[in-house]
Design an enzyme around this catalytic site. Structure first.
Site, mmCIF file in Angstrom:
data_model
loop_
_atom_site.group_PDB
_atom_site.id
_atom_site.type_symbol
_atom_site.label_atom_id
_atom_site.label_comp_id
_atom_site.label_asym_id
_atom_site.label_seq_id
_atom_site.Cartn_x
_atom_site.Cartn_y
_atom_site.Cartn_z
ATOM 1 N N SER A 86 4.243 -3.792 6.621
ATOM 2 C CA SER A 86 3.535 -3.633 7.888
ATOM 3 C C SER A 86 3.977 -4.697 8.898
ATOM 4 O O SER A 86 5.162 -4.791 9.204
ATOM 5 C CB SER A 86 2.027 -3.682 7.600
ATOM 6 N N ASP A 90 2.367 7.964 6.523
ATOM 7 C CA ASP A 90 1.935 6.863 7.398
ATOM 8 C C ASP A 90 1.691 7.445 8.787
ATOM 9 O O ASP A 90 2.563 8.081 9.366
ATOM 10 C CB ASP A 90 3.026 5.784 7.447
ATOM 11 N N HIS A 116 -0.263 4.575 5.451
ATOM 12 C CA HIS A 116 0.292 3.256 5.729
ATOM 13 C C HIS A 116 0.082 2.314 4.547
ATOM 14 O O HIS A 116 0.916 1.456 4.265
ATOM 15 C CB HIS A 116 -0.346 2.678 6.994
#
Lengths: 331, 331
Positions: B134, B277, B306
């Site tokens: 991320s 995601d 995600h």
């Protein structure tokens, strides 16, 4: 709302209306509009229930001479669902069900009220077609599931018979954003909770389209110069709505579930999800089609996400929906 | 945070740190932790920058003997990005940059600070690998883009070098939800804006996983009995964070853009987006791979959205990421 849009509105009183929850919606009424003329056999009626933040006026641009929805051929009934700020709603009632006192209304309740309107006022026993976008589709699917003999055809555009869990999570976010504004006061506000309404609009905006829409700046085609202008536009749109109305209809959406009745649908059913819709997903539409058994799934391929199905908003998508409508009406 | 997690933390002072914006982050510092030993040739360093709402401790469960990230082989540097509540942040500074006075910090700024830490304190001139999930991936890609000679390999898990517009819209929603709580007071709160933090968590939760995750109740595997418990869990998690910290890091994320420097990357680069995601999309990862030129895209197929890439959270996905890490480290 301009005079042109509201002219011709009529009212159907339902009195003290018993809701699915056991509560009573006092002084319940539906506001609706009709176009065209009911045939002597009463077999040419098309129902278009309103969608979220929409009204009976929201479908006007897909109705007209030579269109699939041609008032010269069909008797078109445009309904406002409970809570939408036109029919019985937190903002339109003046009794104890007004404002924060508005009971929890479901799509089943609205479907029951619409069924009464159509059968009692117009003597209709079968709809030629029930259609609509988003919550309009949800309501049409409920009509077909709960009153199987009543509905001959369904065309559900970007809408399901159930609010699937991701969809619920999406709605929970918007609702929390609105309620984070303390001036909402649990629905007992004296002035609109503007900050909360804006936050609601901003949260919603991110879900309504697709990554491609944002990446390719397709909002420019809607008149927005940049992302911030687009987000502000969604904020502004929500300022025009009453907060309790928004949350009342959101509750109906959030808790929608036609349940096992889905298998009772006898209507010819076409489901049109959009492949980039983030909350009414293709996969979940396919799962509902399987529950219905005989439903067809026709996927809209579009970068416009959930809004691909917004009536008349995007030419290519609107043409595709209209072609499908013509096809099933022709049978 | 337990003693075990914070033990071994060290501090790197950057003094008055000139930011990309022209503003100065006064008394800037990075808190970091190292594991393993730097080789005499200083060529065995792996960088793991923190992700959103994470710290240097967040990668602990994927580090250990016999793992891809083995401190017996590698000198592992775990950094806390500016604003995360550990390094210089609204909540950790005590000067005029504290709280609402915290300047707008970008990922470029954090990358510059990390570059100084690694080169000045450790004399490192090349990283064996920069990786992370991320925002950790965002930072690692920035390191490789802005300091191409400095980074030999990049493994970016569910993260891009740029915050693409849908991702921006998502973040705008959460931010608006937090700020809708008037007790946030533009960052000058005397007590945490709890309602806003909860709304932020609830908005975020809907984006973090996938439709399948919610539909198949995969949150049960994370210890939540139902959707509401899951959403409440996300609310609670955000109560542990300082609101200004959350918004400071969100700003860095929201405005991330390695720009044309992406084409400067010489590192062997593997991008691992997850096919579900919702905000770091596969498509946009592919577009960045094309800009980099030689990057490989290895798609994680997972219902965890995600969070598929969250370090060690899901066994299958974690194994896939680790296998990829082993593969590129072996070359």
């Amino acid at each position: 709302m301009g005079a042109a849009e509201t002219s011709g509105r009529e009212r159907f009183d339902l009195g003290d209306f018993l809701l699915e929850s056991g509560e009573v919606l006092q002084g319940a009424f539906l506001i609706y509009r009709t176009l065209g003329r009911l045939s002597p056999a009463r077999d040419n009626c098309i129902l278009l229930p309103s969608y979220y933040s929409g009204t009976d006026a929201s479908y006007d641009r897909i109705i007209g001479p030579g269109r699939a929805l041609d008032p010269a051929r069909y008797f078109i009934v445009l309904t406002n669902m409970f809570g939408n700020g036109v029919s019985a709603s937190p903002s339109t009632l003046t009794n104890s069900c007004a404002g924060a006192g508005f009971p929890k209304v479901t799509i089943r309740d609205t479907a029951a009220a619409q069924h009464r309107l159509l059968s009692e006022r117009f003597g209709i026993s079968k709809l030629k077609l029930a259609t609509g976008w988003s919550m309009g589709a949800m309501q049409s699917l409920h009509m077909a599931a709960l009153y199987p003999d009543f509905v001959e055809r369904v065309l559900a555009v970007c809408g399901n018979a159930k609010c699937w869990p991701l969809n619920q999570a999406f709605l929970e976010g918007g609702s929390a954003a609105l309620r984070a504004d303390a001036t909402y006061e649990g629905g007992c506000y004296s002035a609109p909770p503007e900050t909360g309404l804006r936050a609601f609009g901003r949260v919603y905006a991110g879900w309504a389209y697709s990554a491609e829409f944002f990446r390719e700046r397709l909002y420019e085609g809607l008149g927005y110069a940049d992302l911030e202008a687009f987000l502000k536009g969604w904020e502004d749109d929500h300022l025009e709505h009453d907060a309790n109305d928004l949350l009342a209809v959101l509750h109906a959406w959030r808790h929608a579930d036609a349940g096992k009745a889905l298998a009772d649908i006898t209507a010819r059913t076409v489901l049109m999800p959009c492949d980039t819709d983030t909350y009414f997903t293709v996969r979940e539409t396919e799962l509902e089609a399987a529950e219905i058994g005989h439903a067809e799934v026709k996927v809209l391929h579009s970068p416009y996400g959930h809004c691909a199905g917004a009536p008349g908003r995007f030419d290519t998508e609107a043409r595709e929906v209209e072609a499908e409508m013509l096809r099933i009406l022709a049978d």
